[in-house]
Scaffold this motif. Structure first.
Motif, PDB file in Angstrom:
ATOM      1  N   ASN A 309       9.724 -43.021  35.043  1.00 27.41           N
ATOM      2  CA  ASN A 309       9.974 -42.445  36.116  1.00 27.41           C
ATOM      3  C   ASN A 309       8.790 -43.039  37.253  1.00 27.41           C
ATOM      4  N   VAL A 310       9.270 -44.257  37.485  1.00 28.05           N
ATOM      5  CA  VAL A 310       8.581 -45.240  38.403  1.00 28.05           C
ATOM      6  C   VAL A 310       9.575 -45.648  39.875  1.00 28.05           C
ATOM      7  N   ILE A 311       8.913 -46.293  40.892  1.00 27.25           N
ATOM      8  CA  ILE A 311       9.839 -46.329  41.927  1.00 27.25           C
ATOM      9  C   ILE A 311       9.504 -47.774  42.558  1.00 27.25           C
ATOM     10  N   GLN A 312      10.594 -48.503  43.214  1.00 27.13           N
ATOM     11  CA  GLN A 312      10.213 -49.647  43.717  1.00 27.13           C
ATOM     12  C   GLN A 312       9.771 -49.465  45.308  1.00 27.13           C
ATOM     13  N   ASN A 313      10.329 -48.482  45.807  1.00 26.11           N
ATOM     14  CA  ASN A 313      10.172 -48.053  47.199  1.00 26.11           C
ATOM     15  C   ASN A 313       9.405 -46.838  47.402  1.00 26.11           C
ATOM     16  N   HIS A 314       8.629 -46.397  48.474  1.00 24.52           N
ATOM     17  CA  HIS A 314       8.528 -45.258  48.892  1.00 24.52           C
ATOM     18  C   HIS A 314       7.220 -44.807  48.081  1.00 24.52           C
ATOM     19  N   ILE A 315       6.386 -45.563  47.780  1.00 24.81           N
ATOM     20  CA  ILE A 315       5.223 -45.538  46.867  1.00 24.81           C
ATOM     21  C   ILE A 315       4.045 -44.333  47.653  1.00 24.81           C
ATOM     22  N   GLN A 316       3.963 -44.654  49.162  1.00 24.48           N
ATOM     23  CA  GLN A 316       3.202 -43.903  49.787  1.00 24.48           C
ATOM     24  C   GLN A 316       3.625 -42.284  49.985  1.00 24.48           C
ATOM     25  N   GLU A 317       4.799 -42.231  50.145  1.00 23.22           N
ATOM     26  CA  GLU A 317       5.334 -40.949  50.165  1.00 23.22           C
ATOM     27  C   GLU A 317       5.365 -40.221  49.020  1.00 23.22           C
ATOM     28  N   ILE A 318       5.292 -40.871  47.884  1.00 22.87           N
ATOM     29  CA  ILE A 318       5.045 -40.272  46.463  1.00 22.87           C
ATOM     30  C   ILE A 318       3.737 -39.955  46.276  1.00 22.87           C
ATOM     31  N   THR A 319       2.673 -40.781  46.854  1.00 22.26           N
ATOM     32  CA  THR A 319       1.521 -40.525  46.657  1.00 22.26           C
ATOM     33  C   THR A 319       1.142 -39.220  47.324  1.00 22.26           C
ATOM     34  N   LEU A 320       1.443 -39.000  48.546  1.00 25.80           N
ATOM     35  CA  LEU A 320       1.273 -37.609  49.197  1.00 25.80           C
ATOM     36  C   LEU A 320       1.624 -36.407  48.207  1.00 25.80           C
ATOM     37  N   TYR A 321       2.731 -36.450  47.804  1.00 26.89           N
ATOM     38  CA  TYR A 321       2.984 -35.246  46.699  1.00 26.89           C
ATOM     39  C   TYR A 321       2.324 -35.221  45.601  1.00 26.89           C
ATOM     40  N   LYS A 322       2.008 -36.349  44.904  1.00 29.01           N
ATOM     41  CA  LYS A 322       0.906 -36.479  43.746  1.00 29.01           C
ATOM     42  C   LYS A 322      -0.332 -35.757  44.161  1.00 29.01           C
ATOM     43  N   LYS A 323      -1.009 -36.386  45.127  1.00 24.36           N
ATOM     44  CA  LYS A 323      -2.272 -35.803  45.806  1.00 24.36           C
ATOM     45  C   LYS A 323      -2.123 -34.357  46.158  1.00 24.36           C
TER      46      LYS A 323
END
Length: 533
Positions: A309-323
């Motif tokens: 479950n990794v992504i090439q795009n939208h890492i900043q968006e994913i970071t928001l939800y993880k944090k």
């Protein structure tokens, strides 16, 4: 008077165990009590989960606005510098299923007498059709094509379908790339402008975004012993690059699935299964075994995510939800610790209790029995302490859009207690119309997106083995060299292995869930270059 048999005597009398068996078991460091318990489970069967209702928005699943997610993410950023963070990634499984349809093609394709198009029409194989249509978009395309050309001097005179056949054959051949037998984590997943990246490296990159404090990040992979070197080789080649780019120091550690968690196999008649040499067969206990690996980690906050479950795009968006999930966890934990410290210091009065119970029911989904208020204050405080002094997990849940996997449900125990659980469909009695109906009404499913806290209010590590529900394992039907057998898999890591944790579900968007279950998933936008990548 009934004879008082020891466990060893029982295994000899009821199952025909020999001294050679006991020597084999001792070498594996598996307890006799564990084996006897598993053999009894095969005989009695494992009870199905009793679903009360699906967990839905405002009934077991919290829905946060983007602003609320941002607030919790900011809260996490403020608190994290005093915390040791760790990311835990189960990564031991081979990529066999990822290439299943291609392996089947190599077995079933009549290379001498049919074309690939004829095979696709004969087998109605849409997956192969999709694979071939997008073949040049796979990140490993150039490397494999180069190898095929090297192996076939007449490459340019080959027909198109023959080139495709040789490509697939070379990709899966043990003599060449052997992709289906390698772990997913070491395969090429993403193609960037100047490099090709594996999931292992993507997880390193993610650490910089949400799993580091004081410019340090700890990443832990569970791997199989014969694949560990593949991981270490990748880490050695990319770690410095990631550290320089992110300005963080990475500490990477590994562990194996503990062999002592292997489980005994039985025949369809529930007798111990033996191989042609008469030795007992033991099988890996499934991902539930990894609760031992998790138990050995020392961290204040642990992020758990699957290797694919990794992504090439939208890492900043994913970071928001993880944090954001981590912020929810820490906020709840601080409130829980405050309550437990007050109870320990005899600072909790009868008048404080209604607010505590409201918090437990409304925020932590803890079932409080109706006759609670009949308890003495001592018993009330003991109940509060017992229910709150547990590991905590905050789990992201995504809307159900037909993806396979477990889901969030309210589950009723045989004692009548109701709790939030992540349930696999195989745990449910689907022949029961009422249970089947509840199953089909699920609105969300589990993407394996957990943030966990495994220390108590005194800063001591919990023994996670104390919070497993042993009645939630799985009996599986397998085959050993043509003979049917039954195996037992331990309660799943995020299912029964965490059944007695404090559990909170929070809705996260689908963009956070980008698994690679088959190789064709690498053709989806989340795994393809965008915006000049």
């Amino acid at each position: 008077m009934e004879e008082n048999f020891t466990t060893k005597d029982n295994l000899i009398k009821h199952y025909g165990f020999t001294e050679a068996d006991f020597e084999q078991i001792k070498a594996l460091d598996i307890s006799l009590d564990k084996i006897e318990g598993e053999l009894l489970l095969f005989q009695s069967g494992i009870p199905k989960i009793n679903l009360e209702r699906p967990a839905t928005i405002n009934d077991g699943i919290v829905k946060l606005s983007n602003e609320e997610f941002q607030n919790f993410a900011d809260f996490f950023d403020v608190r994290k510098e005093k915390l040791k963070l760790k990311k835990f990634v189960p990564a031991s499984g081979a990529a066999t299923r990822m290439f299943k349809f291609l392996n089947e093609f190599l077995i079933d394709f009549d290379h001498e007498h049919e074309t690939i198009n004829a095979y696709i029409n004969r087998k109605k194989d849409k997956n192969l059709s999709i694979f071939l249509a997008g073949i040049e978009k796979f990140p490993f395309y150039d490397e494999i094509k180069t190898k095929v050309k090297e192996l076939h001097e007449d490459y340019y005179s080959l027909e198109s379908h023959e080139k495709s056949y040789q490509f697939i054959k070379t990709m899966l051949s043990p003599e060449h790339f052997d992709f289906a037998n390698k772990p997913k984590g070491v395969l090429d997943f993403h193609k960037y402008e100047s490099e090709i990246i594996t999931p292992v490296e993507e997880h390193l990159n993610e650490c910089a975004f949400y799993a580091c404090s004081n410019s340090v990040s700890h990443l832990h992979f569970t791997v199989s012993d014969h694949h560990e070197d593949l991981f270490k080789t990748i880490i050695a080649s990319v770690k410095q690059k990631v550290e320089e780019k992110s300005k963080i120091t990475l500490h990477v550690s590994y562990s194996y699935q503990d062999k002592s968690t292997d489980t005994i196999a039985v025949t369809p008649a529930n007798e111990p299964f033996r191989n042609e040499n008469g030795r007992l067969i033991f099988r890996p206990g499934g991902h539930g075994s990894l609760i031992n690996n998790l138990n050995n980690l020392d961290a204040d906050v642990i992020f758990i995510k699957n290797i694919d479950n990794v992504i090439q795009n939208h890492i900043q968006e994913i970071t928001l939800y993880k944090k954001g999930l981590a912020g929810v966890l820490i906020d709840l934990q601080e409130q829980i610790f405050k309550i437990l410290e007050a109870v320990e210091n005899n600072a909790t009065t009868e008048s404080n209790i209604p607010a505590i119970i409201d918090f437990m029911e409304q925020k932590l989904n803890i079932d409080v029995l109706e006759d609670f208020y009949k308890y003495t204050i001592e018993n009330k405080l003991e109940f509060i302490k017992t229910k709150l002094n547990r590991p905590i997990r905050v789990c992201g849940m995504v809307k159900n859009e037909g993806e396979p996997g477990g889901g969030p449900f309210w589950v009723k125990s045989y004692k009548g207690n109701v709790s939030l659980q992540i349930v696999e469909s195989s745990q449910v009695d689907t022949r029961n119309p009422e249970q089947q109906q509840i199953l089909t009404k699920a609105t969300h499913f589990n993407p394996v997106d957990l943030v966990c806290a495994t220390k108590n209010y005194r800063g001591e590590k919990f023994d996670l083995a104390q919070f497993i529900d042993p009645s939630t394992g799985f009996i599986v039907h397998k085959n050993n060299k043509g003979k049917d057998l039954k195996g037992y898999e331990l309660p799943g890591l995020w299912n029964g292995a965490m059944a007695k944790w404090i559990t909170v579900f929070v809705e996260v968007p689908l963009v956070t869930f980008n698994p690679v279950k088959t190789v064709n998933d690498l053709l989806k936008p989340a795994h393809q270059p965008q915006n000049g990548n």
